[in-house]
Each structure stands twice: as structure tokens, then as C-alpha cells.
Design an enzyme around this catalytic site. Sequence first.
Site, PDB file in Angstrom:
ATOM      1  CB  SER A  44       2.917 -11.413  32.637  1.00 39.34           C
ATOM      2  OG  SER A  44       4.126 -11.030  32.017  1.00 39.34           O
ATOM      3  CE  LYS A 110       4.477 -15.773  25.536  1.00 41.10           C
ATOM      4  NZ  LYS A 110       3.078 -16.175  25.808  1.00 41.10           N
ATOM      5  CD  GLU A 174       2.855 -20.041  32.225  1.00 38.83           C
ATOM      6  OE1 GLU A 174       2.729 -19.502  31.100  1.00 38.83           O
ATOM      7  OE2 GLU A 174       2.544 -19.485  33.296  1.00 38.83           O
TER       8      GLU A 174
HETATM    9  O1  KIV Z   1       3.056 -13.049  29.602  1.00 38.84           O
HETATM   10  C1  KIV Z   1       4.085 -13.623  30.005  1.00 38.84           C
HETATM   11  O2  KIV Z   1       4.910 -13.069  30.757  1.00 38.84           O
HETATM   12  C2  KIV Z   1       4.295 -15.000  29.598  1.00 38.84           C
HETATM   13  C3  KIV Z   1       5.369 -15.772  30.299  1.00 38.84           C
HETATM   14  C4  KIV Z   1       4.857 -16.247  31.589  1.00 38.84           C
HETATM   15  C5  KIV Z   1       5.889 -16.876  29.466  1.00 38.84           C
HETATM   16  O3  KIV Z   1       3.597 -15.489  28.755  1.00 38.84           O
END
Ligand code: KIV
Length: 248
Positions: A44, A110, A174
Site C-alpha cells: 500500500s 505476506k 480483507e
Molecule cells: O499493503 C497493505 O497495506 C496491505 C494491508 C491492507 C493488509 O496489504
Amino acid sequence: MLSPSDIVAKKQKGEKVSMITAYDFAFAQMAEAAGVDQILVGDSLANTMLGYKSTREIGMNEMLIFVAAVCRGAPNTHVVADMPYLSDKDPQTAYDNARRFMDLGAASIKLEGTPAGVIEFLRSKDIPVCAHHGLLPQTAENFKQKGKTEEEARAIEAAAKFTDDLGCFEMVLEHIPEELGKKITDEVSAVTIGIGGGKFTNGHVLVMHDALGMHARKLPPFATKFVDMYALGVEGFKKYIDSVNAKV
Ligand code: KIV
């Protein structure tokens, strides 16, 4: 620093897990000083830090800079590094990129969805993996809630269970209905971290810029602004400009 097994132990004890995004040295220091359990260096940052419309517009080069800065700022906090678009396109590429994050000090990575063979390969190399289900910003056609139809809910639940069976210690859920967040949380051993996943997930994550009110734009429906840093920043800059002008 909490290890993946410490985080799973929190679920087992019924304790909540707090995760927040941060992208740079200063805010990582603040998040660590506040005592957050995990910092996510999310892709993000394409939107929040670099002003792009889509998270697809950044790659490993950008992510490595921000992950390194956060690890320097929060050396005692579990840092989750987000795999950017296509950085996990096949198992070997994913491993090479994940290794670069871990070598910088990240405690886990992640990734979105279930890229073929990737999670199995990362787990076989002992890389701790946080999965991500529901709304997947890298590939979503829109940002509406996912899992509203029975078919979609079943697919999300199946993907969550699949990644749990593959040994992911944690998963972000999400923008899905609360009852689906609860069902998955009850069914998997992994720690569930909601962002618009209802109140029953084992923990929650927010984008720092939403939580701290760092921008003037409208928040997503599931986000809460805890302070208004945008207003504070504008006020601070104005005071600075006034002080400069006063010296003329
Ligand atoms: O990139 C990010 O900040 C995310 C969150 C919204 C979980 O994947």
C-alpha cells in the site's frame, strides 16, 4: 520481538494481535514505541507514500528500500514484508525475493492469494508466511466487499483453509462479511488479522495513513482515524511559514 510462534500462542490464549502498516524509519520508531505487535510494510506504500493509484505500480526495488528503513526503525518489532505484484510469480522468484526481505531483518513475508506452488516452496525453506484472502488489491477489479455471495464466500474459505494447511502462521482477511471472518477464524490454526473482516478475527491491521489521518481523502468504510495528522501537519507548516515571514 514476537516470533511467528509467539503470535500463534496469542491466538491460543485468546489475546488480540495488533498490526499496523509503517513504511519508513520515523514512523516505525513510533509504532515500536507504542508497542504494536507487528508492523506490516505493505505494498500500500505505492498509494500512501508514492502517490500511485495501484499497488501494481511498484516492485522489489521500492519495497526493499522501505523494508530496510522500517527494520532499522523498529529492530525489536516483528516486521512483515509484503511481496509486491509479480514478485511471487513462481516459487523460485518468490523465494529469492522473500530471502532478500528476511536478510534485511523482516520476520515474515505476506503474499496475496494462493500463487501456484509458492507457499509450499517458501515453507520448505522455513520462510514464515502470512497469507492474504478476501479483497486482494493487486488483482481486484474493484474494491467492493468480497465473499457476499455463497460461492465467493466458499472460495475464500477454501483458500484460507488451504493456506492454513500449507503452514501459514497468519492470514490477513480483507473486506469480507463479519460472519465469514468468524467462520475462518474458528476453522484455521493460523492467526487471522482483519481489515474490514469484522470483530471476531484474532487481530486487526490498519493502514497507518488512515489510522493517523495522514491524508485528506475519504477513509475506506472499515478504517478508523485516531488522530488528524494531516491537519496537524498543515498547521505546523503554516506556523513555520509565519515564523519565516516574521523574520523578514
Ligand atoms: O499493503 C497493505 O497495506 C496491505 C494491508 C491492507 C493488509 O496489504
